[in-house]
Design an enzyme around this catalytic site. Sequence first.
Site, mmCIF file in Angstrom:
data_model
loop_
_atom_site.group_PDB
_atom_site.id
_atom_site.type_symbol
_atom_site.label_atom_id
_atom_site.label_comp_id
_atom_site.label_asym_id
_atom_site.label_seq_id
_atom_site.Cartn_x
_atom_site.Cartn_y
_atom_site.Cartn_z
ATOM 1 N N CYS A 163 5.910 12.171 -10.909
ATOM 2 C CA CYS A 163 5.438 12.943 -12.058
ATOM 3 C C CYS A 163 4.354 13.867 -11.539
ATOM 4 C CB CYS A 163 4.980 12.068 -13.230
ATOM 5 S SG CYS A 163 3.397 11.221 -13.047
ATOM 6 N N GLY A 164 3.726 14.625 -12.394
ATOM 7 C CA GLY A 164 2.768 15.630 -11.953
ATOM 8 C C GLY A 164 1.691 15.086 -11.038
ATOM 9 N N GLY A 223 1.412 11.671 -10.545
ATOM 10 C CA GLY A 223 1.879 10.362 -10.117
ATOM 11 C C GLY A 223 1.260 9.240 -10.927
ATOM 12 N N HIS A 226 1.771 -4.540 3.261
ATOM 13 C CA HIS A 226 0.795 -5.478 2.707
ATOM 14 C C HIS A 226 1.089 -5.901 1.270
ATOM 15 C CE1 HIS A 226 -2.685 -4.424 5.687
ATOM 16 N NE2 HIS A 226 -1.560 -4.721 6.295
ATOM 17 N N ASN A 227 1.743 -5.048 0.493
ATOM 18 C CA ASN A 227 1.924 -5.328 -0.935
ATOM 19 C C ASN A 227 3.370 -5.507 -1.348
ATOM 20 O OD1 ASN A 227 -0.389 -2.806 -0.872
ATOM 21 N ND2 ASN A 227 -1.013 -4.840 -1.535
ATOM 22 N N ARG A 268 2.918 17.522 -8.232
ATOM 23 C CA ARG A 268 2.173 18.789 -8.277
ATOM 24 C C ARG A 268 1.144 18.929 -7.161
ATOM 25 N NH1 ARG A 268 1.362 18.925 -14.794
ATOM 26 N NH2 ARG A 268 3.335 19.956 -15.279
ATOM 27 N N ARG A 325 -0.038 -13.772 5.442
ATOM 28 C CA ARG A 325 -1.193 -13.801 4.538
ATOM 29 C C ARG A 325 -1.003 -12.853 3.361
ATOM 30 N NH1 ARG A 325 -2.936 -10.005 8.428
ATOM 31 N NH2 ARG A 325 -4.257 -8.357 7.584
ATOM 32 N N ARG A 334 -0.976 -13.267 -1.276
ATOM 33 C CA ARG A 334 -1.628 -12.336 -2.200
ATOM 34 C C ARG A 334 -0.640 -11.798 -3.214
ATOM 35 N NH1 ARG A 334 -4.585 -9.753 2.984
ATOM 36 N NH2 ARG A 334 -6.102 -11.423 3.246
#
Length: 144
Positions: free
Chosen positions: A64-65, A67, A97-98, A108, A131, A135
Amino acid sequence: MIGLASDHAGYELKEKLKTLLQQRGLLFEDYGTHSAASCDYPDYAHKLVKAIEEGVCQRGVAVCGSGTGINITLNKHSKIRAALSWIPEIAALSRSHNDANVLVLPGRFIQVELAEKILGAFLATPFEGGRHQQRVDKIPTTQL
Protein backbone atom coordinates in the site's frame (compact mmCIF):
# COMPACT_ATOMS: atom_id res chain seq x y z
CA MET A 1 2.48 -20.31 -4.00
CA ILE A 2 2.87 -16.64 -3.17
CA GLY A 3 -0.19 -14.45 -2.63
CA LEU A 4 -0.20 -10.81 -3.67
CA ALA A 5 -2.38 -7.97 -2.46
CA SER A 6 -2.39 -4.20 -2.78
CA ASP A 7 -4.53 -1.13 -2.74
CA HIS A 8 -4.51 1.52 -5.46
CA ALA A 9 -1.32 3.12 -4.11
CA GLY A 10 0.52 -0.19 -4.28
CA TYR A 11 -0.98 -1.42 -7.54
CA GLU A 12 1.82 -0.30 -9.86
CA LEU A 13 4.57 -1.84 -7.73
CA LYS A 14 2.58 -5.05 -7.28
CA GLU A 15 2.23 -5.37 -11.05
CA LYS A 16 5.99 -4.96 -11.49
CA LEU A 17 6.66 -7.57 -8.81
CA LYS A 18 4.40 -10.00 -10.68
CA THR A 19 6.73 -9.71 -13.67
CA LEU A 20 9.72 -10.43 -11.44
CA LEU A 21 8.02 -13.50 -9.94
CA GLN A 22 7.18 -14.76 -13.44
CA GLN A 23 10.80 -14.29 -14.52
CA ARG A 24 11.92 -16.36 -11.53
CA GLY A 25 9.42 -19.10 -12.37
CA LEU A 26 7.55 -18.64 -9.09
CA LEU A 27 3.84 -19.31 -8.81
CA PHE A 28 1.63 -16.58 -7.45
CA GLU A 29 -2.00 -15.57 -7.08
CA ASP A 30 -3.08 -11.94 -7.25
CA TYR A 31 -5.87 -11.13 -4.77
CA GLY A 32 -6.25 -7.57 -5.98
CA THR A 33 -6.70 -4.79 -6.44
CA HIS A 34 -6.69 -5.06 -10.20
CA SER A 35 -6.51 -1.37 -11.08
CA ALA A 36 -5.24 1.97 -9.84
CA ALA A 37 -8.79 3.09 -8.96
CA SER A 38 -9.18 4.21 -5.34
CA CYS A 39 -10.04 1.30 -3.03
CA ASP A 40 -9.71 0.11 0.57
CA TYR A 41 -6.60 -1.93 1.46
CA PRO A 42 -8.36 -4.10 4.09
CA ASP A 43 -10.54 -5.69 1.39
CA TYR A 44 -7.47 -7.15 -0.32
CA ALA A 45 -5.51 -7.86 2.84
CA HIS A 46 -8.34 -10.07 4.09
CA LYS A 47 -8.41 -12.00 0.79
CA LEU A 48 -4.68 -12.66 1.06
CA VAL A 49 -5.03 -13.77 4.67
CA LYS A 50 -7.81 -16.20 3.79
CA ALA A 51 -5.60 -17.80 1.14
CA ILE A 52 -2.74 -18.19 3.62
CA GLU A 53 -4.99 -19.55 6.37
CA GLU A 54 -6.51 -22.07 3.94
CA GLY A 55 -3.07 -23.20 2.77
CA VAL A 56 -3.49 -21.95 -0.79
CA CYS A 57 -0.47 -19.68 -0.33
CA GLN A 58 2.50 -20.23 1.93
CA ARG A 59 3.69 -16.62 1.86
CA GLY A 60 2.39 -13.27 0.74
CA VAL A 61 3.48 -9.87 -0.50
CA ALA A 62 1.31 -6.84 0.22
CA VAL A 63 1.74 -3.24 -0.91
CA CYS A 64 0.00 0.00 0.00
CA GLY A 65 1.16 3.61 -0.07
CA SER A 66 3.15 3.65 3.17
CA GLY A 67 2.82 -0.06 3.89
CA THR A 68 1.44 0.77 7.33
CA GLY A 69 -2.29 0.37 6.79
CA ILE A 70 -2.15 -2.99 5.06
CA ASN A 71 0.48 -4.17 7.58
CA ILE A 72 -1.77 -3.31 10.52
CA THR A 73 -4.70 -5.08 8.86
CA LEU A 74 -2.70 -8.22 8.09
CA ASN A 75 -1.32 -8.47 11.62
CA LYS A 76 -4.83 -8.39 13.12
CA HIS A 77 -5.10 -11.98 11.89
CA SER A 78 -3.68 -14.51 14.31
CA LYS A 79 -1.77 -16.68 11.82
CA ILE A 80 -0.12 -13.79 10.02
CA ARG A 81 3.28 -12.35 10.79
CA ALA A 82 3.54 -9.45 8.35
CA ALA A 83 6.72 -7.40 8.19
CA LEU A 84 6.93 -3.90 6.75
CA SER A 85 10.32 -3.80 5.05
CA TRP A 86 12.05 -0.93 3.30
CA ILE A 87 15.54 -2.45 2.92
CA PRO A 88 16.63 -6.04 2.18
CA GLU A 89 18.19 -6.49 5.61
CA ILE A 90 14.85 -5.88 7.35
CA ALA A 91 13.15 -8.42 5.08
CA ALA A 92 15.86 -11.00 5.77
CA LEU A 93 15.68 -10.47 9.53
CA SER A 94 11.88 -10.69 9.47
CA ARG A 95 12.24 -14.15 7.95
CA SER A 96 15.23 -15.44 9.90
CA HIS A 97 14.17 -14.15 13.33
CA ASN A 98 10.38 -13.77 13.14
CA ASP A 99 9.34 -16.36 10.54
CA ALA A 100 7.37 -13.60 8.78
CA ASN A 101 4.95 -15.02 6.25
CA VAL A 102 3.93 -11.76 4.56
CA LEU A 103 6.29 -9.13 3.20
CA VAL A 104 4.81 -5.62 3.21
CA LEU A 105 6.24 -2.90 1.01
CA PRO A 106 5.68 0.88 1.06
CA GLY A 107 4.70 1.44 -2.58
CA ARG A 108 5.03 5.22 -2.56
CA PHE A 109 8.45 5.28 -0.92
CA ILE A 110 10.66 2.71 -2.68
CA GLN A 111 11.73 2.22 -6.27
CA VAL A 112 11.17 -1.01 -8.18
CA GLU A 113 14.86 -1.98 -8.10
CA LEU A 114 14.92 -1.76 -4.30
CA ALA A 115 11.60 -3.62 -4.03
CA GLU A 116 13.10 -6.45 -6.11
CA LYS A 117 16.07 -6.71 -3.74
CA ILE A 118 13.78 -6.69 -0.70
CA LEU A 119 11.58 -9.39 -2.22
CA GLY A 120 14.63 -11.45 -3.12
CA ALA A 121 15.91 -11.28 0.46
CA PHE A 122 12.50 -12.23 1.84
CA LEU A 123 12.15 -15.24 -0.45
CA ALA A 124 15.73 -16.47 -0.04
CA THR A 125 15.99 -16.29 3.74
CA PRO A 126 14.95 -19.29 5.83
CA PHE A 127 13.67 -19.15 9.40
CA GLU A 128 16.52 -19.88 11.84
CA GLY A 129 14.36 -21.50 14.50
CA GLY A 130 16.24 -22.16 17.75
CA ARG A 131 15.98 -19.28 20.19
CA HIS A 132 13.81 -17.42 17.68
CA GLN A 133 11.23 -20.21 17.67
CA GLN A 134 10.56 -19.77 21.38
CA ARG A 135 9.87 -16.09 20.73
CA VAL A 136 7.57 -16.75 17.81
CA ASP A 137 5.75 -19.32 19.96
CA LYS A 138 4.86 -16.52 22.39
CA ILE A 139 2.89 -14.67 19.70
CA PRO A 140 -0.77 -15.53 20.22
CA THR A 141 -2.44 -17.55 17.48
CA THR A 142 -5.88 -16.79 18.84
CA GLN A 143 -7.56 -13.67 20.14
CA LEU A 144 -6.34 -12.56 23.58
